[in-house]
Design a protein around this motif. Sequence first.
Motif, PDB file in Angstrom:
ATOM      1  N   HIS A 129       0.849  -1.182   0.000  1.00  0.00           N
ATOM      2  CA  HIS A 129       0.000   0.000   0.000  1.00  0.00           C
ATOM      3  C   HIS A 129       0.888   1.236   0.000  1.00  0.00           C
ATOM      4  CE1 HIS A 129      -3.776  -2.141   0.903  1.00  0.00           C
ATOM      5  NE2 HIS A 129      -2.982  -2.971   1.563  1.00  0.00           N
ATOM      6  N   VAL A 177       2.025   4.937   1.096  1.00  0.00           N
ATOM      7  CA  VAL A 177       2.008   5.695   2.339  1.00  0.00           C
ATOM      8  C   VAL A 177       0.995   6.825   2.178  1.00  0.00           C
ATOM      9  CG1 VAL A 177       3.385   7.179   3.835  1.00  0.00           C
ATOM     10  CG2 VAL A 177       4.418   5.149   2.832  1.00  0.00           C
ATOM     11  N   ASP A 186       3.615  11.199   3.988  1.00  0.00           N
ATOM     12  CA  ASP A 186       4.655  10.876   3.015  1.00  0.00           C
ATOM     13  C   ASP A 186       5.852  11.812   3.146  1.00  0.00           C
ATOM     14  OD1 ASP A 186       5.625   9.357   0.801  1.00  0.00           O
ATOM     15  OD2 ASP A 186       5.188  11.079  -0.485  1.00  0.00           O
ATOM     16  N   LYS A 241      11.875   5.608   3.116  1.00  0.00           N
ATOM     17  CA  LYS A 241      10.830   4.577   3.091  1.00  0.00           C
ATOM     18  C   LYS A 241      11.392   3.170   2.974  1.00  0.00           C
ATOM     19  CE  LYS A 241       7.758   7.694   0.747  1.00  0.00           C
ATOM     20  NZ  LYS A 241       7.086   7.970  -0.490  1.00  0.00           N
ATOM     21  N   TRP A 296       2.723   4.792  11.980  1.00  0.00           N
ATOM     22  CA  TRP A 296       2.178   3.429  11.904  1.00  0.00           C
ATOM     23  C   TRP A 296       0.648   3.464  11.884  1.00  0.00           C
ATOM     24  CZ3 TRP A 296       3.798  -1.815  12.215  1.00  0.00           C
ATOM     25  CH2 TRP A 296       5.184  -2.010  12.073  1.00  0.00           C
ATOM     26  N   CYS A 328      -0.751   4.525   8.534  1.00  0.00           N
ATOM     27  CA  CYS A 328      -0.582   3.480   7.519  1.00  0.00           C
ATOM     28  C   CYS A 328      -1.538   2.310   7.762  1.00  0.00           C
ATOM     29  CB  CYS A 328       0.866   2.999   7.503  1.00  0.00           C
ATOM     30  SG  CYS A 328       2.032   4.250   6.904  1.00  0.00           S
ATOM     31  N   THR A 367      -5.091   3.251   6.644  1.00  0.00           N
ATOM     32  CA  THR A 367      -5.192   3.208   5.180  1.00  0.00           C
ATOM     33  C   THR A 367      -5.282   1.771   4.685  1.00  0.00           C
ATOM     34  OG1 THR A 367      -3.998   5.293   4.950  1.00  0.00           O
ATOM     35  CG2 THR A 367      -4.013   3.832   3.031  1.00  0.00           C
TER      36      THR A 367
END
Length: 198
Positions: free
Chosen positions: A12, A14, A19, A25, A40, A43, A46
């Motif tokens: 997925h 970020v 971002d 990353k 965390w 993320c 999402t």
Amino acid sequence: MKYYGLLDIVKHEVPDDIDSILKNKEIFLKPDCPENQYIWSRCLTTMRKESIESSDVRIFAGGKLGGYLGKMPGVLEEFLIAIDLNKPIYLAGGLGGLCQKLCDSILNNEISEEFTEEWQISHNARYIELQQIAKSNSFEADYEQVKTLILGLSVEKLSLRSGLSKEDYNRLMTTPFVDEVVHLILKGLNQLEGKPQY
């Protein structure tokens, strides 16, 4: 990886709002401070939304109340997202964990203390700092909203979406027997087959 070949790894992106704050990353980010825990949590939210959007139904069992890496316990967040997306939901509360507390709250129309911000702060290290960072970004866990949503649910509402009768859904929420849980979920899925999804 232990389950290589059994699972498909889905990557997925970020979330856009974090971002720019990630320096690299490619390096594993340890959730060892509130700032990293916030990344965390964004993320994980999402990922959960994308996973639930692509599913037809959601089945919930177990779930931990502390030691999680999101903005709230994972099973709770997934449940709230699934409700928001009108997914058919199967709650196997008799198997314990957070799901049992959720079922107790719905059945008794009284919120379990574990679904309050005060309880989460007192039982999870650095949670108050995580909430402060999240609030400054308008992404905090809103436990008043959690309370309102859970207390607005009923066995009737959940059963209507799941293809089960009220009696069967009530049994699903309370039985400690895995084979009965499986039977009831399959019964509900068979009833949903051919009906339009919500």
